[in-house]
Write a protein that holds these residues in place. Structure first.
Motif, PDB file in Angstrom:
ATOM      1  N   ALA A 114       0.827  -1.205   0.000  1.00 44.46           N
ATOM      2  CA  ALA A 114       0.000   0.000   0.000  1.00 44.46           C
ATOM      3  C   ALA A 114       0.861   1.254   0.000  1.00 44.46           C
ATOM      4  CB  ALA A 114      -0.930  -0.014   1.213  1.00 44.46           C
ATOM      5  N   LEU A 115       1.933   1.269   0.801  1.00 47.29           N
ATOM      6  CA  LEU A 115       2.828   2.428   0.831  1.00 47.29           C
ATOM      7  C   LEU A 115       3.489   2.647  -0.526  1.00 47.29           C
ATOM      8  CD1 LEU A 115       4.470   1.905   4.338  1.00 47.29           C
ATOM      9  CD2 LEU A 115       3.015   3.825   3.663  1.00 47.29           C
ATOM     10  N   LEU A 116       3.908   1.571  -1.164  1.00 47.71           N
ATOM     11  CA  LEU A 116       4.519   1.680  -2.489  1.00 47.71           C
ATOM     12  C   LEU A 116       3.522   2.219  -3.513  1.00 47.71           C
ATOM     13  CD1 LEU A 116       6.628  -1.607  -2.572  1.00 47.71           C
ATOM     14  CD2 LEU A 116       7.512   0.739  -2.542  1.00 47.71           C
ATOM     15  N   ALA A 117       2.269   1.782  -3.415  1.00 49.82           N
ATOM     16  CA  ALA A 117       1.249   2.260  -4.351  1.00 49.82           C
ATOM     17  C   ALA A 117       0.994   3.753  -4.160  1.00 49.82           C
ATOM     18  CB  ALA A 117      -0.037   1.466  -4.160  1.00 49.82           C
ATOM     19  N   ILE A 118       0.932   4.198  -2.900  1.00 50.71           N
ATOM     20  CA  ILE A 118       0.727   5.627  -2.637  1.00 50.71           C
ATOM     21  C   ILE A 118       1.926   6.429  -3.116  1.00 50.71           C
ATOM     22  CG2 ILE A 118       0.505   7.345  -0.799  1.00 50.71           C
ATOM     23  CD1 ILE A 118      -1.140   5.271   0.762  1.00 50.71           C
ATOM     24  N   ALA A 119       3.133   5.929  -2.851  1.00 48.37           N
ATOM     25  CA  ALA A 119       4.345   6.617  -3.293  1.00 48.37           C
ATOM     26  C   ALA A 119       4.352   6.765  -4.810  1.00 48.37           C
ATOM     27  CB  ALA A 119       5.579   5.869  -2.819  1.00 48.37           C
ATOM     28  N   GLN A 120       3.942   5.725  -5.509  1.00 47.09           N
ATOM     29  CA  GLN A 120       3.907   5.775  -6.976  1.00 47.09           C
ATOM     30  C   GLN A 120       2.910   6.842  -7.445  1.00 47.09           C
ATOM     31  OE1 GLN A 120       2.688   2.122  -8.870  1.00 47.09           O
ATOM     32  NE2 GLN A 120       3.787   2.643 -10.759  1.00 47.09           N
ATOM     33  N   LYS A 121       1.746   6.897  -6.834  1.00 54.79           N
ATOM     34  CA  LYS A 121       0.755   7.908  -7.199  1.00 54.79           C
ATOM     35  C   LYS A 121       1.269   9.325  -6.975  1.00 54.79           C
ATOM     36  CE  LYS A 121      -3.421   5.120  -6.440  1.00 54.79           C
ATOM     37  NZ  LYS A 121      -4.060   5.395  -7.739  1.00 54.79           N
ATOM     38  N   LYS A 122       2.122   9.492  -5.965  1.00 52.80           N
ATOM     39  CA  LYS A 122       2.637  10.818  -5.636  1.00 52.80           C
ATOM     40  C   LYS A 122       3.965  11.112  -6.326  1.00 52.80           C
ATOM     41  CE  LYS A 122       0.432  11.566  -1.182  1.00 52.80           C
ATOM     42  NZ  LYS A 122       0.617  12.155   0.161  1.00 52.80           N
ATOM     43  N   GLY A 123       4.496  10.139  -7.027  1.00 52.77           N
ATOM     44  CA  GLY A 123       5.782  10.347  -7.675  1.00 52.77           C
ATOM     45  C   GLY A 123       6.950  10.401  -6.705  1.00 52.77           C
ATOM     46  N   LEU A 124       6.799   9.708  -5.566  1.00 51.40           N
ATOM     47  CA  LEU A 124       7.856   9.667  -4.556  1.00 51.40           C
ATOM     48  C   LEU A 124       8.573   8.330  -4.610  1.00 51.40           C
ATOM     49  CD1 LEU A 124       5.914  11.222  -1.534  1.00 51.40           C
ATOM     50  CD2 LEU A 124       7.592  12.370  -3.006  1.00 51.40           C
ATOM     51  N   ARG A 125       9.828   8.344  -4.254  1.00 49.40           N
ATOM     52  CA  ARG A 125      10.633   7.102  -4.223  1.00 49.40           C
ATOM     53  C   ARG A 125      10.863   6.704  -2.775  1.00 49.40           C
ATOM     54  NH1 ARG A 125      16.536   6.206  -7.178  1.00 49.40           N
ATOM     55  NH2 ARG A 125      16.765   3.980  -6.634  1.00 49.40           N
TER      56      ARG A 125
END
Length: 269
Positions: free
Chosen positions: A257-268
């Motif tokens: 879930a954290l990875l999915a949110i990071a991807q949506k926000k363009g964060l690594r």
């Protein structure tokens, strides 16, 4: 103005509280059916000393607006203990490596926690992504604009983070402690929590004994035998918070879930 019994220990305890004098505690219930429980008799003030800041202390600005001189948060101290101690098992448990790396960069973590524009995505992902942090965040929703505090373990350290910059009323800051971090060893944090529990239980034991011999006089008649029974119930509850920790959401689901949110926000992450 109410008076308070000081309940402190020498040194630099993180958690401090004062119980309101028994005689000043207002009975609960309707006229003709008033009562005072063990919980009600823990009415008092609570604060946390975190470095050079004090959590649960109201700002001068908000006190001026309220016309109050009571600087510390007031409520049943047992509720504050429940809020703090219910986080202990999670707080001292080691985090999985990826989540620990993320938690060690608090600025990035808070950026990731900001709400998504995609409401549906929030519904689908938010609980899985942030349940672990909620388990490490004392819930004090019984306070207006309650402080935002988290206890998170990074390696052998326990970090207390707080960010109250958005806790305001009519543009006025509610709390003196706006943002910061306090670091200590995991063992020291555990001992602070155990000591907090011991101090309240000891203070309440003395309080019940004082009522029994007439040295303390509540505003309504109370059953001290019932208070003793309630005391043991609360003792057992507090002790239960020092048990084993199991996350409510499996760690692999949290990471996804954290990875999915990071991807949506363009964060690594």
């Amino acid at each position: 103005m109410a008076t308070y019994d000081n309940i402190r220990i020498p040194g630099m305890a993180i958690f401090e509280f004062e119980l309101k004098s028994v005689e000043d505690i207002l009975p609960w219930g309707e006229p003709g059916a008033h009562s005072l429980s063990w919980f009600a008799l823990t009415d008092g003030q609570f604060r946390m000393i975190v470095g050079d800041q004090v959590l649960f202390r109201y700002s001068d600005e908000i006190l001026s607006q309220w016309g109050s001189s009571e600087r510390e948060a007031e409520y049943q101290v047992a509720a504050f203990l429940r809020s703090i101690l219910s986080c202990v098992a999670a707080a001292v448990a080691p985090l999985p490596p990826r989540i620990e790396r993320l938690a060690s960069n608090w600025q990035l973590l808070m950026e990731l926690e900001k709400p998504l524009d995609d409401v549906q995505a929030v519904d689908d992902l938010w609980l899985d992504a942030w349940q672990w942090l909620g388990e490490r965040s004392p819930s004090t929703s019984y306070l207006v604009e309650c402080p935002k505090v988290q206890f998170v373990r990074i390696g052998p350290e326990l970090r207390i983070h707080w960010d109250n910059r958005e806790r305001s009323i009519d543009g006025l800051p509610v709390w003196t402690a706006q943002q910061g971090v306090c670091v200590m060893s995991v063992e020291a944090f555990l001992e602070e929590c155990r000591d907090l529990m011991r101090r309240l239980l000891s203070a309440m034991h003395e309080r019940i004994a004082g009522i029994e011999v007439g040295a303390m006089k509540p505003q309504v008649e109370v059953s001290t035998s019932s208070l003793h029974e309630q005391h043991e119930t609360w003792r057992a509850e507090f002790a239960s918070y020092f048990g084993e920790y199991q996350p409510e959401v499996p760690w692999h689901e949290t990471e996804n879930a954290l990875l999915a949110i990071a991807q949506k926000k363009g964060l690594r992450v």
